[in-house]
Design an enzyme around this catalytic site. Structure first.
Site, short mmCIF file in Angstrom:
data_model
loop_
_atom_site.label_atom_id
_atom_site.label_comp_id
_atom_site.label_asym_id
_atom_site.label_seq_id
_atom_site.Cartn_x
_atom_site.Cartn_y
_atom_site.Cartn_z
CB CYS A 198 23.26 9.76 12.16
SG CYS A 198 24.09 8.82 14.39
CG HIS A 217 27.29 9.30 7.21
ND1 HIS A 217 25.96 10.23 7.68
CD2 HIS A 217 28.15 8.54 8.31
CE1 HIS A 217 26.00 9.51 8.68
NE2 HIS A 217 27.09 8.71 9.26
CG HIS A 225 27.98 12.71 13.30
ND1 HIS A 225 26.38 13.36 12.55
CD2 HIS A 225 27.56 11.64 12.79
CE1 HIS A 225 26.45 12.01 12.58
NE2 HIS A 225 26.60 10.94 12.90
CG HIS A 285 10.00 49.84 57.77
ND1 HIS A 285 9.51 48.41 56.89
CD2 HIS A 285 10.28 50.47 57.56
CE1 HIS A 285 8.80 48.77 56.03
NE2 HIS A 285 8.75 50.38 56.28
CG ASP A 310 13.95 53.87 55.62
OD1 ASP A 310 12.49 53.91 54.88
OD2 ASP A 310 13.78 51.77 55.58
#
EC number: 2.3.1.-
Length: 1798
Positions: free
Chosen positions: A565, A700, A743, A1354, A1543
């Site tokens: 940390c 801290h 933190h 196709h 198509d």
């Protein structure tokens, strides 16, 4: 001391014969021993002084000195190389002798024994300076201090001598060293003097460059002078030619030259030294003059150094006098004297001579003469070293940047968050991982998290890859922490105004990086799902720092630290330690954390670190653990003295930083108050600070019961003890940023530091929001009595008058580490108040992309609108001198802020701005200096430069002193404009111009302009030759001055004149010859300036007649304001004498090319440059135009060449523009304009042309008056590079411990519920819908009956091939579905399917019962009304999705009204063409085809099923056709728009290409790779009748490609259109290879599992154009073209066929040469394939691979080079080395190589 003892200490002018590097190395080693304290002090002081002197050098000289931490770092530099040779040799000799002297006494541990009267000092040349330091000392400690000042003077002396000497004779262009002194033996001084005098007289040598005697004794004479003249003297004199002589190692110039130096020279060296010793220190010991042998008479230090300076520069050395002086000192005064000693540094010829003379003197007497060598001690072994402690400087934090939760993407937003007391708590966003599957509050599900909370940065994947020279592929694989480390490092450097190399402390070799990181989420989770080329450099921690160092080219250390940390603050402490240790001069430090991995959540939760209820509740009674947070932060740190010297903004000062470990804690993770308190004491003692004086502590503060209790105890006991108690006015405030943003783990410490720095800036402590209920009872109860507590509301923190506030920042690691930083206020800056008289200022902006440049301009404009009182000078200083500059540039010179705002608005309002902006070229353009003649002269030319810039002023003054020593008048009054405004003499006029021009050329060099060539116009050619090194500056001044004197003496002033005519020479001749009255007029052509500008000269009357005649013909004529007709017969009387003078001048080969207007050519050697050249240049025509044309013809000049006019007014610049209209020509000075403004404008123009001026030098004279502004940060051109964690495999791996479950083949379940299911879209696998964005992933099985039937409708080569109509239906299906999810009440959704590109054809497998899955991924962005689509193959057994798509497209949701209007304008044209086709068919000129015939022709390539055969009849006329179409009434499945209908109305284009006589259908077939758009105004109707029309045409950019628009009409109205459908020609012999069924359904390579996909679609429209992540084609199961064929034949269109970009199959047929010929190779096809392959592998668009794009900019590093070279070999059959990407650094060079060799 024994009264019979006498001593002489002799300081030589030569280095000892020992190995110099070893001597300095030994000195350095001894200095680290505490027994050599004074030696260490001396070396440290000498190092500091040399650094200071180097920092003051002009930039070109400064760059010659490598960065050094101690004098030892300079030893490896060859002293005698380059223009600093004299300075380095002088200073290093002084350091060595004084270091050996001091070390000798310390090694013997003896008292100072140099007693006045008994000891005398002597030395030669530079040795006298070292002796002076001893003469000024009463003890050894004085020598250490005075010695450093002697080093300063010796360095300055060397610089000055070299500079003056270079003006006498330029160094050899090839670097060859030439001696400036020769010693002659066996000749007397008088005889040598006679020979030299005769030589100087015979050769008309100027006084300054004469050869002279610099030293003499009874056996030898030293002759000095410019090397070429010494050589000439020895050749000229028979006596000297045959004398015994040797060159001396004197390579840097002249000393002992009374004819060269004056008192002003000496004063400029001695009196300008910043010495604290020189003013008042007294001379203690006698020092003998090397000229007279008598002691100097000086009484003080300043007097002594002036005397020594005078002797070194102007006095002749007489060794006999020195010897006599020493003997006199040793001469016995009484019979008792018996012991004499000479101390020296080894021996030498001179010393042996002195020793012999003394021995001869005492011969026969009972005297003892001893010699003591002061060098011997250095090689002794003094036993184990006793190290000395390093002194600590204060450190300055000068820059910072961040990416923190809550949208705090910059410091202002972070402060706003703190000031408002905001809490950034949120739940885990879906782009990290899916809480629905990974969150279990009970903890029963293995590997899940028990808390859903966290604090996250916005848009963690957004990154400007192009800026950092990374390819999109590399960027995606690189950990976001590493990316954002790069970004914040840049922003912090930008805030700090760091430009690498601008100052000694920012030299790239002295900058290091230190970052804390404690996790590898990205590498372990996201990137590991598909490990790629960049897995290691993108994920390993070391590369985070390494990438910063590599990008910025920092070669200092790079450290990545993990202290859990506290990693971020520990990295800062490591950076501070490196600064204190002298390992770096600038450090970038920070902490990194980006959360993506649910495993870490699970692990931390199971270890009871995390709160299950939310945010960190610091000091709250309900504190139950910490809440995780992202965070990225960077700071820039320097030593305080460096920051002040660099004119930095100092945010705060670091007094101390320490880290220790809680070794005595009850467990490894438990905090320990004793360890914390010990660390506080250590840091306070390091700084010498009373803890009571600390008034703010950033805790801290994690919000854990144990952590809060222990930290509150340690802080209160040390900083607020019970006794001594804090006074009421000494309140200690506490804060904890984790209560706001959580933190940040490895980034927690840097976040705390950033908050503390902002507290210093804002003078306010933000409110603490961590106490949600009441204070924790474990906190000491007496805090209030101790006057300490949390700031529960925003609390002012004013700076006390005359004092500094102290603050502490804590950061503790879960592993037991404790790091504490002690800060204080920055020194109060007193800005130097100067008189700002610069009229205009240059404001610059740059970027690496057009969008960023535009955004940067917008940001600056917004800033100026907000702060209109901004200082323009400060803004110019900040944007130019204090910024790193990039290739997209904006620059302007303005006189006020409002003018700048106007320019910015004008540019930003320009709709063509983006298209007009061009990047500067990668290759810096060449620069040519053009020197004007005397016609530009005026009083005050360059006046402002002379007043403002010390370097320019010094150059002018030095040249002026040389001119005066040559007997010419001073030109300084002309430049200062202190002379009466009356016509000046030719001497003053011409000397002023030449001196100004030489000084200007050197000034341009100082400003960073590298000169490629020179050209001089008339008088300007003398300056040009001097700058090119052909003649020395002194010779140029001498020749110009004497030439002017000859003109005054021999030519009648005012009798002749010169006429400038706006016409070419031949036209003038014809016009004059055509008239009887002018046909016989005599004139001469003086100058051909351009093809249309000619200057003629002659007698006044005749020139006036010509002027009248030409003006009568409307020819523009101007009489020039010059007193003579130069380059005409009027110059004849001076030519012989001028040539004689010039013959005495040495001519050298030019160091840069000289463009000659006399010879109309470019001169590279010395053959053409001689006295005759100057004679002819004076008399003959200046053919400036022909010279420019010659330079163009010879390739020296091109369209990119930049011209700088060097002279009082830009005459040459105008001539160049007339010759080359596109030329960029800048000015140095301009009549009636402030010369600083002129230079400023030219610098901007140079900057915009691609030159990088040294802006630091431009602002250096007044830097203390400028302030570095905190401007808006760089605006990034960001794109989201994010690899989502897909699936639940972090959960699934938990089952492995119970045994692996049996796997079952993958299947697409049609029984599983799905909100969307059609014949082609079978199952939704992932879906996310937000306010304006949506994401959808689907999976389909091509072997499903509906899908398979559509494919088999196709067929090609008897294989079912998915047609483009299938992808169209899928796209429309998904598009409408997602759009209605966001806009549910929409009646009709009109979609334009655009940018369709299919890279690999999909061929149906013939294996019965197989699974052939494919995945469709769609991302919709409502703000842009667009949706991206990508199709992927998937593994038939596992369902794993391929990493790369085989097809992609975009859908744009548009207004059909616009379509209708567009098509209404076109309908009559289309109908007209249809009518023409019908008419031609009826006339037999076009073919009418029935349905059977049409589809029979089609069957040549494609066999359509009946439902696809919608064309009833076709009219075909070469590449144009129309068809009548009837759709089948049946839909045959569930579709949005049935593929067989699509198509039927569109495949007319395919028939045209594959059935027309206009195409070679025997050898080739045509397939389509896609289209630009497909729109239908309304849905196709079953059984409805339509007409189709198309006209195909070859595409000019690719001879193998055709394109065209297919129009679909219903009745008379256009109801649909396929825009720019493309067909590619493919050799028919490849049909089998491209259209065969796949043999396997697996997809190669590890890919992430498909199930459980959850992805958040990011809206990137506001920061960057919407752009789907580029994905390269993957290797499909169907066979592909061999590598041999791929390199020879055009590749097939990928929509219906597999692209040749696919990998080569294991077995490939051999292609014979005949087959290769039949493939009709096309030269540029190989290039196209190469470019597409490079685009695919880098992830770039092909369009980005322009000819001038460099591989470095494209992100092709060594690793990618290896990958590309392998891909070229395996896929294209092209063998290249990876080094080719270095040898051919741009795309253009690479393609040229391929065309040449492949």
């Amino acid at each position: 001391m024994d009264s019979t003892f006498r001593r002489v200490v002799f300081f030589s002018n030569e280095f000892p014969s020992d190995d110099l590097k070893e001597l300095f190395r030994r000195l350095d080693q001894h200095s680290k021993d505490r027994r050599f304290r004074l030696l260490s002090i001396f070396l440290e002081e000498s190092t500091a002084i040399l650094k200071d002197e180097v920092s003051k050098l002009p930039r070109p000289l400064k760059e010659l000195v490598p960065p050094f931490g101690s004098v030892l770092g300079l030893v490896d530099v060859d002293f005698r190389q380059g223009p600093l040779g004299a300075a380095m040799e002088s200073s290093m000799l002084t350091i060595l002798e004084l270091g050996l002297f001091i070390g000798h006494y310390e090694s013997e541990d003896t008292e100072w024994d140099l007693v006045p009267g008994e000891s005398v000092l002597a030395g030669l040349s530079i040795g006298i300076l070292a002796a002076a330091a001893v003469a000024l000392s009463s003890g050894l400690s004085d020598v250490a201090k005075a010695g450093a000042e002697a080093v300063r003077v010796s360095f300055r002396l060397g610089v000055y001598v070299a500079d003056i000497s270079a003006k006498l004779e330029a160094p050899q262009s090839d670097g060859t060293l030439s001696s400036w002194a020769h010693v002659v033996t066996e000749m007397t001084e008088a005889s040598v003097q006679d020979e030299l005098k005769q030589f100087n007289t015979d050769t008309h040598s100027p006084e300054l460059t004469k050869v002279f005697i610099s030293a003499a004794d009874k056996t030898s004479v030293s002759v000095s002078g410019p090397p070429s003249r010494i050589k000439a003297a020895f050749q000229h004199s028979p006596v000297l030619r045959y004398s015994k002589s040797l060159p001396l190692p004197v390579y840097d110039g002249l000393c002992h030259a009374s004819h060269l130096y004056t008192q002003s020279d000496i004063d400029s060296i001695i009196n300008s030294a910043e010495s604290v010793i020189l003013p008042d220190r007294s001379v203690r010991l006698a020092l003998l003059s090397s000229k007279t042998g008598k002691p100097f008479i000086a009484k003080t230090a300043s007097e002594l150094f002036l005397e020594i300076g005078t002797e070194l520069l102007t006095g002749t050395i007489y060794l006999d006098n020195v010897t006599a002086g020493i003997v006199r000192h040793l001469q016995p005064q009484s019979k008792e004297m018996s012991s004499w000693q000479i101390d020296s540094f080894r021996t030498s010829l001179v010393l042996r001579s002195i020793h012999s003379a003394v021995e001869a003197k005492i011969s026969g007497e009972q005297r003892q003469l001893t010699r003591r060598d002061l060098v011997n001690w250095v090689n002794k072994d003094f036993g184990p070293r006793r190290p000395r402690s390093h002194a600590s400087s204060k450190l300055a934090i000068v820059g910072m940047a961040c990416r923190l939760p809550g949208g705090a993407n910059d410091l202002d937003l972070f402060w706003k968050l703190l000031e408002e007391g905001r809490d950034t708590l949120t739940t885990v966003p879906p782009d990290r991982f899916d809480l629905n599957t990974h969150y279990d509050p009970t903890g029963k599900t293995e590997n899940t998290t028990q808390t859903p909370y966290g604090n996250f940065i916005d848009r963690p994947g957004f990154f400007d890859a192009g800026f950092f020279n990374m390819s999109p592929r590399e960027a995606e694989q690189t950990d976001p922490m590493q990316r954002l480390a790069l970004v914040t490092a840049y922003e912090a450097l930008e805030m700090a105004g760091v430009v690498p190399g601008r100052t000694p402390s920012t030299h790239p070799s002295r900058i290091g990086t230190f970052y804390g990181q404690a996790s590898d989420d990205w590498r372990e989770l996201n990137a590991s799902q598909n490990i790629s080329t960049y897995a290691v450099p993108g994920g390993e921690r070391a590369f985070g720092n390494g990438r910063i160092n590599y990008f910025f080219k920092f070669s200092g250390p790079s450290f990545n630290l993990d202290t859990a940390c506290s990693s971020g603050l520990a990295a800062v402490q490591a950076a501070c330690s490196a600064l204190w240790a002298g390992e770096v001069d600038t450090a970038i430090a920070g902490g990194l954390n980006v959360i993506t991995d649910p495993d870490n959540y699970c692990g931390l939760g199971n270890a009871h670190f995390l709160s299950k209820t939310g945010q960190c509740k610091v000091w709250d009674k309900d504190a139950d653990g910490y809440c995780r947070a992202d965070g990225i932060g960077s700071v820039v740190i320097k030593r305080l003295e460096d920051a002040e010297a660099d004119n930095d903004n100092i945010l705060a000062v670091v007094l101390g930083a320490c880290t220790n470990h809680s070794a005595e804690a009850i467990s490894i993770t438990h905090p320990h108050a004793g360890a914390q308190k010990a660390n506080y004491r250590q840091v306070l003692n390091q700084a010498g600070v009373n803890p009571i004086d600390v008034s703010y502590i950033e805790l801290h503060g994690t919000g854990t019961q144990a952590g809060d209790a222990v930290e509150s105890e340690s802080v209160s006991d040390i900083f607020a003890p019970v006794t001594p108690r804090r006074r009421p006015d000494q309140r200690l405030y506490l804060g904890a940023v984790k209560s706001n943003i959580g933190h940040g783990e490895a980034a927690a410490g840097i976040a705390s530091l950033l908050k503390a720095l902002l507290v210093y800036q804002k003078n306010l402590i933000p409110m603490h929001i961590g106490i949600k209920s009441e204070i924790n009872p474990t906190i000491p109860k007496d805090l209030e009595r101790r006057n300490v507590g949390l700031a529960m509301q925003n609390t002012p923190w004013p700076r006390p008058a005359g004092k500094k506030r102290l603050a502490v920042v804590n950061s503790f690691g879960a592993h037991g580490g404790n790091t504490t930083l002690l800060l204080e206020d920055a020194p109060e800056r007193v800005k130097i108040q100067g008189t700002e008289d610069r009229i205009t200022h240059s404001v610059l902006l740059s970027a690496k992309s057009k969008k960023s440049l535009q955004a940067n301009m917008e940001s600056l404009l917004s800033y100026l609108d907000q702060y209109p009182e901004t200082s323009l000078a400060d803004l110019a200083y900040t944007t130019s001198s204090r910024r790193m500059h990039h290739n997209m540039r904006f620059g302007t010179s303005v006189s006020c802020i409002s003018g700048l705002q106007k320019v910015l608005r004008s540019q930003l309002d320009n709709p063509n701005f983006a298209s007009e902006v061009r990047p500067v070229p990668n290759e810096v353009p060449s620069v040519i200096l053009a020197f004007t003649g005397q016609g530009a002269y005026y009083h005050g030319m360059g006046r402002e430069l002379f007043a403002e810039f010390p370097y320019f002023r010094a150059q002018v003054q030095q040249l002026d002193r040389l001119a005066q020593r040559l007997g010419f008048p001073s030109v300084v009054p002309v430049i200062e404009n202190s002379i009466e405004d009356t016509p000046s003499s030719p001497i003053l006029t011409q000397l002023s111009v030449v001196i100004l021009e030489i000084a200007l050329a050197r000034f341009w060099s100082l400003l960073g302009v590298s000169i490629s060539a020179v050209i001089g116009h008339s008088l300007g050619e003398y300056a040009a030759l001097a700058v090119a090194g052909v003649i020395s500056a002194t010779d140029a001044i001498y020749l110009v001055g004497r030439r002017a004197q000859l003109i005054e003496e021999r030519c009648a002033q005012g009798s002749h004149s010169m006429l400038s005519v706006r016409a070419p020479e031949d036209a003038i001749q014809k016009m004059l010859a055509a008239e009887p009255e002018t046909a016989s007029i005599a004139y001469e052509v003086s100058c051909c300036n351009t093809n249309q500008d000619t200057v003629i000269g002659g007698l006044n009357g005749e020139i006036n007649d010509i002027r009248r005649a030409l003006e009568a013909k409307s020819i523009k004529c101007t009489i020039l304001d010059v007193p003579y007709a130069f380059h005409t017969a009027q110059m004849n009387p001076i030519l012989d004498d001028l040539e004689a003078l010039a013959k005495a001048v040495p001519f050298k080969a030019p160091s840069i090319p000289v463009i000659s207007p006399l010879l109309a050519t470019v001169i590279y050697d010395v053959k053409s440059l001689n006295a005759d050249y100057l004679r002819r240049a004076t008399r003959e025509t200046v053919d400036f135009a022909a010279a420019i044309e010659a330079a163009q013809d010879m390739g020296l000049v091109d369209s990119k060449t930049i011209w700088i006019d060097v002279g009082p007014h830009p005459i040459c610049a105008g001539l160049v523009r007339s010759m080359i209209p596109s030329a960029s020509a800048m000015s140095s000075c301009r009549r009636n304009e402030d010369s600083i403004s002129t230079i400023s404008k030219s610098l901007v123009a140079l900057y915009l042309a691609g030159i990088n001026p040294c802006w630091a030098e431009f602002f250096k004279p007044r830097e203390g008056e400028y302030s570095l502004l905190h401007l808006p940060k760089y605006r990034w051109n960001e794109i989201d590079y994010w690899i989502p964690y897909i699936g639940t495999w972090t959960l699934d791996k938990a089952h492995l411990k119970h045994g692996t479950k049996p796997t079952t083949p993958f299947s697409v379940s049609m029984s599983r519920p799905s909100a969307l299911r059609t014949s082609l879209v079978h199952q939704i696998t992932a879906e996310t819908v937000e306010a304006t964005t949506a994401m959808l992933h689907t999976i389909s099985d091509m072997q499903h009956p509906d899908f398979l039937e559509a494919i088999h409708g196709h067929t090609m080569n008897k294989c079912g091939v998915a047609t483009s109509s299938i992808w169209s239906d899928m796209a429309f299906t998904v598009g409408e579905y997602l759009y209605r999810r966001l806009v549910p009440n929409t009646k009709d959704v009109h979609m334009n399917l655009t940018d369709v590109e299919v890279l690999h054809a999909q061929v149906a497998s013939k294996t019965k019962g197989s699974v052939q899955p494919l995945v469709l991924r769609a991302h919709l962005n409502l703000s842009t009304n667009s949706m991206s689509l990508s199709w992927f193959n998937a593994d038939g057994e596992t369902g794993e999705c391929a990493a790369e798509s085989f097809a992609s497209a975009m859908i744009r949701f548009e207004d059909p009204v616009a379509w209708r209007k567009e098509w209404a304008r076109l309908a009559h044209l289309v109908r007209g063409r249809i009518e023409v086709l019908e008419q031609r068919a009826s006339e037999g000129k076009a073919s009418r085809l029935s349905k059977p015939l049409a589809y029979a022709l089609f069957k040549n390539v494609v066999d359509y099923a009946d439902r696809y055969r919608g064309m009833d009849s076709v009219v075909l006329d070469e590449l144009e056709a129309m068809a009548e179409v009837t759709l089948v009434p049946e839909r045959y499945g569930t579709w949005h728009t049935p593929p067989h209908w699509i198509d039927s109305v569109s495949h007319l284009a395919g028939l045209v290409m594959n059935g027309s006589d206009a195409s070679n259908t025997r050898d080739y077939f045509f397939v389509t790779p896609g289209c630009d758009s497909f729109r239908l105004l309304k849905k196709l109707e079953p059984g409805a009748r339509y007409r189709s029309y198309v006209r195909m045409f070859p595409l000019p950019e690719d001879p193998n490609m055709h394109g065209g628009d297919v129009y679909i009409l219903q009745g008379e109205e256009i109801v649909g259109m396929v825009g720019m459908i493309r067909f590619r020609r493919v050799p028919r012999l490849l049909m089998d290879r491209f259209f065969s069924p796949p043999t396997t359904t697996s997809v190669p390579g590890p890919v992430p599992p498909l199930a459980g996909v959850t992805m958040k679609y990011h809206d990137i429209a506001q920061t960057a154009p919407v752009r789907p992540t580029p994905t390269p084609p993957i290797v499909l199961p169907n066979p592909v073209v061999s590598s041999t064929m791929a390199s020879k034949a055009p590749e097939p269109a990928p929509l219906l066929a597999t692209s040749s970009e696919s990998s080569t199959p294991k077995e490939s047929p051999i292609v014979t040469p005949a087959e290769s010929e039949r493939a009709d190779p096309v030269d540029n096809n190989m290039i196209s394939q190469c470019l597409r392959l490079m685009a695919r592998e880098t992830g770039l668009e092909v369009e980005a691979l322009t000819a001038d794009a460099s591989f470095v900019q494209l992100g092709v590093d060594s690793l990618m080079s290896l990958v590309l070279s392998e891909k070229f070999r395996t896929e294209l059959g092209v063998e290249i080395k990876s080094s080719l990407f270095l040898e051919c650094p741009t795309i253009g060079e690479m393609t040229a190589w391929i065309e040449e060799y492949c």
